[in-house]
Design an enzyme around this catalytic site. Sequence first.
Site, short mmCIF file in Angstrom:
data_model
loop_
_atom_site.label_atom_id
_atom_site.label_comp_id
_atom_site.label_asym_id
_atom_site.label_seq_id
_atom_site.Cartn_x
_atom_site.Cartn_y
_atom_site.Cartn_z
N GLY A 59 0.76 -1.24 0.00
CA GLY A 59 0.00 0.00 0.00
C GLY A 59 0.79 1.29 0.00
O GLY A 59 0.20 2.36 -0.19
N ARG A 90 -5.87 3.23 -15.66
CA ARG A 90 -5.87 3.96 -14.38
C ARG A 90 -6.49 5.37 -14.47
O ARG A 90 -7.27 5.73 -13.60
CB ARG A 90 -4.46 4.02 -13.78
CG ARG A 90 -3.84 2.63 -13.56
CD ARG A 90 -2.62 2.65 -12.68
NE ARG A 90 -2.97 3.04 -11.32
CZ ARG A 90 -2.80 4.24 -10.83
NH1 ARG A 90 -2.24 5.18 -11.55
NH2 ARG A 90 -3.20 4.51 -9.62
N TYR A 140 0.09 -1.94 -12.23
CA TYR A 140 -1.32 -1.82 -12.60
C TYR A 140 -1.49 -1.18 -13.97
O TYR A 140 -2.44 -0.45 -14.21
CB TYR A 140 -2.10 -1.05 -11.51
CG TYR A 140 -1.88 -1.64 -10.12
CD1 TYR A 140 -2.33 -2.92 -9.83
CD2 TYR A 140 -1.18 -0.95 -9.14
CE1 TYR A 140 -2.11 -3.49 -8.59
CE2 TYR A 140 -0.95 -1.51 -7.89
CZ TYR A 140 -1.41 -2.77 -7.62
OH TYR A 140 -1.19 -3.33 -6.39
N GLY A 182 3.48 -3.75 -3.88
CA GLY A 182 3.37 -3.99 -5.32
C GLY A 182 3.77 -2.74 -6.06
O GLY A 182 4.80 -2.67 -6.72
N ARG A 183 2.95 -1.70 -5.88
CA ARG A 183 3.13 -0.46 -6.63
C ARG A 183 4.50 0.17 -6.40
O ARG A 183 5.14 0.62 -7.34
CB ARG A 183 2.05 0.54 -6.20
CG ARG A 183 1.99 1.79 -7.03
CD ARG A 183 1.07 2.82 -6.38
NE ARG A 183 -0.19 2.29 -5.95
CZ ARG A 183 -1.32 2.31 -6.66
NH1 ARG A 183 -1.32 2.86 -7.85
NH2 ARG A 183 -2.43 1.81 -6.17
N CYS A 242 -13.51 4.35 -28.63
CA CYS A 242 -14.72 5.11 -28.90
C CYS A 242 -15.55 5.37 -27.66
O CYS A 242 -16.68 4.90 -27.56
CB CYS A 242 -15.54 4.37 -29.95
SG CYS A 242 -14.58 4.23 -31.45
N GLU A 243 -14.97 6.03 -26.69
CA GLU A 243 -15.77 6.56 -25.60
C GLU A 243 -15.02 7.72 -24.96
O GLU A 243 -13.79 7.75 -24.96
CB GLU A 243 -16.17 5.49 -24.59
CG GLU A 243 -15.08 4.69 -23.95
CD GLU A 243 -15.69 3.72 -22.93
OE1 GLU A 243 -16.14 4.21 -21.89
OE2 GLU A 243 -15.73 2.50 -23.19
N TYR A 299 -9.61 5.60 -12.08
CA TYR A 299 -9.39 6.26 -10.77
C TYR A 299 -9.08 7.75 -10.93
O TYR A 299 -8.58 8.36 -9.98
CB TYR A 299 -8.20 5.63 -10.03
CG TYR A 299 -8.13 4.12 -10.05
CD1 TYR A 299 -9.00 3.36 -9.29
CD2 TYR A 299 -7.16 3.47 -10.81
CE1 TYR A 299 -8.91 1.98 -9.30
CE2 TYR A 299 -7.07 2.09 -10.82
CZ TYR A 299 -7.95 1.35 -10.06
OH TYR A 299 -7.85 -0.02 -10.07
N GLU A 341 3.80 -6.74 1.69
CA GLU A 341 3.36 -7.10 0.33
C GLU A 341 3.33 -5.89 -0.59
O GLU A 341 2.28 -5.53 -1.13
CB GLU A 341 1.95 -7.69 0.40
CG GLU A 341 1.79 -8.91 1.28
CD GLU A 341 0.32 -9.29 1.46
OE1 GLU A 341 -0.58 -8.50 1.14
OE2 GLU A 341 0.08 -10.41 1.93
N1 LLP Z 1 -1.65 -6.95 -0.62
C1 LLP Z 1 -2.97 -7.03 -0.87
C2 LLP Z 1 -3.78 -7.99 -0.10
C3 LLP Z 1 -3.55 -6.21 -1.85
O1 LLP Z 1 -4.86 -6.29 -2.09
C4 LLP Z 1 -2.74 -5.31 -2.58
C5 LLP Z 1 -3.31 -4.44 -3.62
C6 LLP Z 1 -1.37 -5.27 -2.29
C7 LLP Z 1 -0.87 -6.10 -1.30
C8 LLP Z 1 -0.42 -4.36 -3.01
O2 LLP Z 1 -0.70 -3.02 -2.81
P1 LLP Z 1 0.29 -1.91 -3.37
O3 LLP Z 1 1.57 -2.01 -2.60
O4 LLP Z 1 0.50 -2.18 -4.81
O5 LLP Z 1 -0.42 -0.63 -3.15
N2 LLP Z 1 -5.41 -1.19 -9.53
C9 LLP Z 1 -5.22 -0.19 -8.51
C10 LLP Z 1 -4.55 -0.76 -7.29
C11 LLP Z 1 -5.28 -1.93 -6.68
C12 LLP Z 1 -4.56 -2.53 -5.49
C13 LLP Z 1 -5.18 -3.80 -5.06
N3 LLP Z 1 -4.54 -4.46 -3.96
C14 LLP Z 1 -4.45 0.98 -9.09
O6 LLP Z 1 -4.13 0.95 -10.27
O7 LLP Z 1 -4.22 1.97 -8.39
#
Ligand code: LLP
Length: 423
Positions: A239, A314, A375, A277-278, A346-347, A318, A275
């Site tokens: 997150g 995105r 993402y 990701g981003r 086309c939107e 969002y 965990e």
């Molecule tokens: N762990 C769990 C259980 C999650 O659901 C997520 C993200 C992460 C870790 C990783 O979170 P991060 O570090 O990436 O913030 N598609 C959206 C983001 C959706 C995130 C979903 N869960 C976007 O493009 O902003």
Amino acid sequence: MDHFLYQNGALHAEDVPLADIAASVGTPFYCYSTATLSRHYHLFDEALAGIDHLICYAMKANSNLAVVKLLGDLGAGMDVVSGGEYARARAAGIPGERIVFSGIGKTESEMRLALSGGIRQVNVESEPEMELLDRVAREMGVTVPITVRVNPDVDAKTHEKIATGKSENKFGIPISRAREVYRMAAKMHGLQVVGIDVHIGSQLVDLAPFEAAYRKVADLTGILRADGHDIKRLDLGGGLGIPYERSNAAPPLPTDYGAMVQGVFSDLDVEIEIEPGRLIAGNAGVLVSSVIYVKEGEDRTFLILDAAMNDLIRPAMYNAWHDIVPLVEPPAGVEMQPMDVVGPVCETGDTFTRARPMPPMLAGDVVAFRSAGAYGAVMASEYNSRPLVPEVLVDGENWAVIRPRPSVDEMLGHDRLPEWMNG
Ligand code: LLP
């Protein structure tokens, strides 16, 4: 910091001019930087030095096999949320003991896949899931390590579509019910309670909501231990946000996050899992796209690109901001002009940004969307029958296509005509 910089007026990915890749693979394409991915992994690793930890990269951010393998080779574990992601992690060589399985809707077949291939832990999100997992594990003659994901009812102060830690969100069990659910789990012979899991949302730009949630988890650790549960591991989710807009103040760094985590948990004698990701993949990738037309509307200029909402959803989904920069560095002091940057779909929602100050642009010019490594490609679709765009990985002077662009025939080849239409 990332490794997409102008060198001699040309935007590079590490040591490779993006224009060279564009000339070879065509646009649009995603391009990722090995050095940036590694750097972000190491930042977290160093931030948590001093406490037993495992960084389980949230594969959903970018699950290309090459990206997963790169991080796995550095020592990362993986956070997976589907059988498909589990299979990708295993195919990239990640051992089961480094894979955690998250998600609110795990199916029986996904559980069987993970239990037969090996799993570090399953993060359970509800009582019915716990009952099913227990039955599956007993039928398979194994005991599966679990945590329960608790919903701490904390406002993550992020976009509502990516906030997960409030009681109205579908995730986790209410923290107020945790003791009862752990009591239930302890009686199930297919399960072995090993810890607690929490994840409150994505793109958090302030540490306060994290800390509020983590303090609740620390308190719960004491309570559950007193109840007799062996809580030895805490999964703190992902997150941490990234700076999408270079002009904005940067969100807290992994170092700040790590210091906060150690402050909250260092006395508890627990192993920490995170965990992210981003933060690992986001600024390690760009989406490169060409200008098809510059179109003058009544009172605005439209920059029509060959990338669209199906390639990078995105902004449409969002209202997300991505910096958009030309591959050729604009001269200092160039006059900027407001443009609506749009795709060909086309939107009206296929609009990346409105009235964005851009340097002068001509058809054929090439631009890069920054911060598109997370993402981006993973959320792409073939909407408007646009083939998925290729992915490229750069490492120093080397680059390789890590997912080729499918031909239109390959895309059509996924469809089948029913028998009754063939006669
Ligand atoms: N762990 C769990 C259980 C999650 O659901 C997520 C993200 C992460 C870790 C990783 O979170 P991060 O570090 O990436 O913030 N598609 C959206 C983001 C959706 C995130 C979903 N869960 C976007 O493009 O902003």
